[in-house]
Design a protein around this motif. Structure first.
Motif, PDB file in Angstrom:
ATOM      1  N   ASP A  95       0.827  -1.209   0.000  1.00 24.34           N
ATOM      2  CA  ASP A  95       0.000   0.000   0.000  1.00 24.34           C
ATOM      3  C   ASP A  95       0.861   1.260   0.000  1.00 24.34           C
ATOM      4  OD1 ASP A  95      -2.416  -1.461   0.134  1.00 24.34           O
ATOM      5  OD2 ASP A  95      -2.176  -1.699   2.309  1.00 24.34           O
ATOM      6  N   SER A  96       1.992   1.209   0.701  1.00 21.39           N
ATOM      7  CA  SER A  96       2.859   2.383   0.791  1.00 21.39           C
ATOM      8  C   SER A  96       4.309   1.938   0.906  1.00 21.39           C
ATOM      9  CB  SER A  96       2.482   3.254   1.997  1.00 21.39           C
ATOM     10  OG  SER A  96       2.634   2.529   3.205  1.00 21.39           O
ATOM     11  N   ILE A  97       5.196   2.719   0.296  1.00 26.09           N
ATOM     12  CA  ILE A  97       6.629   2.443   0.361  1.00 26.09           C
ATOM     13  C   ILE A  97       7.376   3.747   0.616  1.00 26.09           C
ATOM     14  CG2 ILE A  97       8.689   1.797  -0.949  1.00 26.09           C
ATOM     15  CD1 ILE A  97       7.170  -0.334  -2.342  1.00 26.09           C
ATOM     16  N   LEU A  98       8.268   3.706   1.593  1.00 23.56           N
ATOM     17  CA  LEU A  98       9.233   4.768   1.812  1.00 23.56           C
ATOM     18  C   LEU A  98      10.610   4.210   1.474  1.00 23.56           C
ATOM     19  CD1 LEU A  98      10.287   7.503   3.052  1.00 23.56           C
ATOM     20  CD2 LEU A  98      10.448   6.237   5.228  1.00 23.56           C
ATOM     21  N   GLU A  99      11.353   4.901   0.623  1.00 23.92           N
ATOM     22  CA  GLU A  99      12.739   4.509   0.394  1.00 23.92           C
ATOM     23  C   GLU A  99      13.653   5.537   1.041  1.00 23.92           C
ATOM     24  OE1 GLU A  99      15.982   3.020  -2.911  1.00 23.92           O
ATOM     25  OE2 GLU A  99      14.179   4.047  -3.617  1.00 23.92           O
ATOM     26  N   TYR A 114      17.205   7.133  -1.464  1.00 21.07           N
ATOM     27  CA  TYR A 114      16.661   6.678  -2.745  1.00 21.07           C
ATOM     28  C   TYR A 114      17.598   6.897  -3.928  1.00 21.07           C
ATOM     29  CZ  TYR A 114      15.307  11.623  -3.170  1.00 21.07           C
ATOM     30  OH  TYR A 114      15.301  12.994  -3.206  1.00 21.07           O
ATOM     31  N   GLY A 115      18.607   7.746  -3.763  1.00 21.53           N
ATOM     32  CA  GLY A 115      19.586   7.904  -4.840  1.00 21.53           C
ATOM     33  C   GLY A 115      18.967   8.361  -6.147  1.00 21.53           C
ATOM     34  N   THR A 116      19.100   7.538  -7.186  1.00 21.15           N
ATOM     35  CA  THR A 116      18.566   7.889  -8.502  1.00 21.15           C
ATOM     36  C   THR A 116      17.053   7.800  -8.562  1.00 21.15           C
ATOM     37  OG1 THR A 116      18.736   5.608  -9.261  1.00 21.15           O
ATOM     38  CG2 THR A 116      20.649   7.024  -9.610  1.00 21.15           C
ATOM     39  N   GLY A 117      16.448   7.106  -7.611  1.00 27.12           N
ATOM     40  CA  GLY A 117      14.994   6.955  -7.608  1.00 27.12           C
ATOM     41  C   GLY A 117      14.474   5.828  -8.459  1.00 27.12           C
ATOM     42  N   SER A 118      15.357   4.945  -8.958  1.00 26.47           N
ATOM     43  CA  SER A 118      14.890   3.885  -9.860  1.00 26.47           C
ATOM     44  C   SER A 118      14.012   2.864  -9.146  1.00 26.47           C
ATOM     45  CB  SER A 118      16.074   3.199 -10.545  1.00 26.47           C
ATOM     46  OG  SER A 118      16.939   2.594  -9.607  1.00 26.47           O
ATOM     47  N   PHE A 119      14.318   2.559  -7.870  1.00 30.40           N
ATOM     48  CA  PHE A 119      13.472   1.612  -7.139  1.00 30.40           C
ATOM     49  C   PHE A 119      12.100   2.220  -6.864  1.00 30.40           C
ATOM     50  CE2 PHE A 119      11.712   0.350  -3.018  1.00 30.40           C
ATOM     51  CZ  PHE A 119      11.501  -1.002  -3.235  1.00 30.40           C
ATOM     52  N   ILE A 120      12.067   3.457  -6.394  1.00 27.08           N
ATOM     53  CA  ILE A 120      10.776   4.058  -6.063  1.00 27.08           C
ATOM     54  C   ILE A 120       9.969   4.325  -7.334  1.00 27.08           C
ATOM     55  CG2 ILE A 120      11.372   6.521  -6.052  1.00 27.08           C
ATOM     56  CD1 ILE A 120       9.487   4.648  -3.265  1.00 27.08           C
ATOM     57  N   ALA A 142      19.717  14.859   0.659  1.00 23.19           N
ATOM     58  CA  ALA A 142      19.452  16.058  -0.126  1.00 23.19           C
ATOM     59  C   ALA A 142      18.258  15.766  -1.025  1.00 23.19           C
ATOM     60  CB  ALA A 142      20.669  16.446  -0.953  1.00 23.19           C
ATOM     61  N   ASP A 143      17.567  16.829  -1.418  1.00 20.00           N
ATOM     62  CA  ASP A 143      16.338  16.689  -2.204  1.00 20.00           C
ATOM     63  C   ASP A 143      16.690  16.454  -3.669  1.00 20.00           C
ATOM     64  OD1 ASP A 143      13.839  16.732  -3.235  1.00 20.00           O
ATOM     65  OD2 ASP A 143      13.277  18.711  -2.488  1.00 20.00           O
ATOM     66  N   TYR A 144      17.202  15.243  -3.961  1.00 14.38           N
ATOM     67  CA  TYR A 144      17.510  14.887  -5.338  1.00 14.38           C
ATOM     68  C   TYR A 144      16.197  14.619  -6.068  1.00 14.38           C
ATOM     69  CZ  TYR A 144      20.128  12.911  -9.224  1.00 14.38           C
ATOM     70  OH  TYR A 144      20.670  12.679 -10.461  1.00 14.38           O
ATOM     71  N   PRO A 145      16.085  14.961  -7.371  1.00 11.49           N
ATOM     72  CA  PRO A 145      14.810  14.836  -8.082  1.00 11.49           C
ATOM     73  C   PRO A 145      14.196  13.437  -7.973  1.00 11.49           C
ATOM     74  CG  PRO A 145      16.376  16.064  -9.412  1.00 11.49           C
ATOM     75  CD  PRO A 145      17.138  15.554  -8.218  1.00 11.49           C
ATOM     76  N   LEU A 146      12.904  13.406  -7.716  1.00 10.95           N
ATOM     77  CA  LEU A 146      12.128  12.169  -7.632  1.00 10.95           C
ATOM     78  C   LEU A 146      11.152  12.112  -8.801  1.00 10.95           C
ATOM     79  CD1 LEU A 146      11.421  12.137  -3.791  1.00 10.95           C
ATOM     80  CD2 LEU A 146      12.346  10.186  -5.061  1.00 10.95           C
ATOM     81  N   PRO A 147      10.669  10.911  -9.147  1.00 11.76           N
ATOM     82  CA  PRO A 147       9.652  10.831 -10.200  1.00 11.76           C
ATOM     83  C   PRO A 147       8.412  11.646  -9.837  1.00 11.76           C
ATOM     84  CG  PRO A 147      10.538   8.653  -9.672  1.00 11.76           C
ATOM     85  CD  PRO A 147      11.069   9.588  -8.636  1.00 11.76           C
ATOM     86  N   ASP A 148       7.715  12.153 -10.833  1.00 13.31           N
ATOM     87  CA  ASP A 148       6.490  12.904 -10.592  1.00 13.31           C
ATOM     88  C   ASP A 148       5.521  12.076  -9.753  1.00 13.31           C
ATOM     89  OD1 ASP A 148       7.458  14.978 -12.089  1.00 13.31           O
ATOM     90  OD2 ASP A 148       6.359  14.431 -13.919  1.00 13.31           O
ATOM     91  N   VAL A 155       5.937  11.334  -6.580  1.00 16.01           N
ATOM     92  CA  VAL A 155       6.615  10.763  -5.416  1.00 16.01           C
ATOM     93  C   VAL A 155       7.053  11.913  -4.509  1.00 16.01           C
ATOM     94  CG1 VAL A 155       8.551   9.380  -4.571  1.00 16.01           C
ATOM     95  CG2 VAL A 155       7.398   8.752  -6.708  1.00 16.01           C
ATOM     96  N   MET A 156       6.644  11.854  -3.251  1.00 18.31           N
ATOM     97  CA  MET A 156       6.893  12.953  -2.327  1.00 18.31           C
ATOM     98  C   MET A 156       8.227  12.789  -1.611  1.00 18.31           C
ATOM     99  SD  MET A 156       4.532  14.157   0.940  1.00 18.31           S
ATOM    100  CE  MET A 156       3.117  14.377  -0.152  1.00 18.31           C
ATOM    101  N   PHE A 157       8.959  13.893  -1.477  1.00 18.71           N
ATOM    102  CA  PHE A 157      10.175  13.907  -0.675  1.00 18.71           C
ATOM    103  C   PHE A 157       9.812  14.197   0.775  1.00 18.71           C
ATOM    104  CE2 PHE A 157      13.658  16.099   1.435  1.00 18.71           C
ATOM    105  CZ  PHE A 157      14.741  15.283   1.140  1.00 18.71           C
ATOM    106  N   LEU A 158      10.344  13.389   1.707  1.00 16.84           N
ATOM    107  CA  LEU A 158      10.102  13.595   3.126  1.00 16.84           C
ATOM    108  C   LEU A 158      11.422  13.794   3.856  1.00 16.84           C
ATOM    109  CD1 LEU A 158       7.424  10.857   4.017  1.00 16.84           C
ATOM    110  CD2 LEU A 158       7.047  13.248   3.402  1.00 16.84           C
ATOM    111  N   LYS A 159      11.401  14.663   4.835  1.00 16.72           N
ATOM    112  CA  LYS A 159      12.543  14.807   5.728  1.00 16.72           C
ATOM    113  C   LYS A 159      12.537  13.652   6.725  1.00 16.72           C
ATOM    114  CE  LYS A 159      12.797  19.833   5.306  1.00 16.72           C
ATOM    115  NZ  LYS A 159      12.775  21.134   6.037  1.00 16.72           N
ATOM    116  N   TRP A 160      13.660  13.478   7.423  1.00 19.89           N
ATOM    117  CA  TRP A 160      13.831  12.346   8.328  1.00 19.89           C
ATOM    118  C   TRP A 160      12.738  12.291   9.392  1.00 19.89           C
ATOM    119  CZ3 TRP A 160      15.706   7.818   8.487  1.00 19.89           C
ATOM    120  CH2 TRP A 160      16.035   7.187   9.685  1.00 19.89           C
TER     121      TRP A 160
END
Length: 213
Positions: free
Chosen positions: A58-62, A65-71, A88-94, A96-101
């Motif tokens: 239902d939900s996945i947090l990586e 995530y690096g390049t974002g290929s898994f997410i 760091a806020d490296y680009p994620l796929p459209d 996909v939300m970036f979350l702080k720790w």
């Protein structure tokens, strides 16, 4: 065991008196070279995890995530809630939300994935704080128990002050049980992509763990 390292009661090897690296955007600069190998690895990780769960999470947090290929693979597969957390806020796929720790720890997840991350974190106590049903990991496979000090001293994945903890197929499950997880699966499938020419495995240890407490 060589100087500046100790073995704990689970068999995990830890560097002592370390000066952990300062991870920043410069450290992530190698992500800009997105190779076919990196893309394939992200999708293979997703396929392995789906095979173990036998369902779409239902939900996945990586975390890391690096390049974002898994997410990205998770999103394409149909995971409705996909998020990434990194230094760091490296680009994620459209989508996909970036979350702080702190945000990542505050939420509950079906799966948390950490590939090539656990060995870098100075304090592993955060594992007990994660609110997740499953935890997917990949770590360098330390063969000190089998091959001894000389091998460990020359091991290319030892990386002092960067890789602070070293695991094998016995110590990782024991340590994870201490933090409230049982082992569902351990394997070395990533070696099919990640072994270097002339190198023999096992090299990378992958594990899926279920939260039990």
């Amino acid at each position: 065991m060589i100087d500046n390292y100790r073995i704990d009661s689970f068999g995990v090897i830890h560097q002592i008196d370390s000066q952990p690296m300062a991870y920043d955007q410069n450290y992530l600069s190698y992500y800009e070279d997105l190779s076919d190998r990196t893309i394939k690895l992200g999708y293979q990780r997703m396929g392995w995890m789906l095979g173990m769960l036998d369902r779409i999470p239902d939900s996945i947090l990586e975390i890391g995530y690096g390049t974002g290929s898994f997410i990205e693979a998770a999103q394409i597969t149909g995971v409705a809630d996909c998020c990434g957390c990194d230094i760091a806020d490296y680009p994620l796929p459209d989508g996909v939300m970036f979350l702080k720790w702190e945000q990542s720890l505050a939420r509950s997840w079906d799966v948390v994935a950490m590939f090539d991350v656990l060995e870098h974190v100075p304090d592993l106590g955060f594992l007990s704080q994660l609110q997740t049903q499953y935890l997917a990991l990949a770590v360098p496979y330390c063969r000190w128990r089998e091959l001894g000090d000389d091998w460990f001293r020359d091991w290319r994945m030892r990386l002092p002050d960067e890789h602070l903890h070293h695991f094998d197929d016995q110590s990782l499950p024991k340590m994870m049980e201490r933090y409230g997880y049982e082992c569902v699966n351990l394997n070395t499938f990533e070696d099919g992509i990640r072994l270097r020419p002339g190198e023999t495995g096992p090299n990378i240890l992958s594990g899926l763990f279920r939260r039990i407490s």
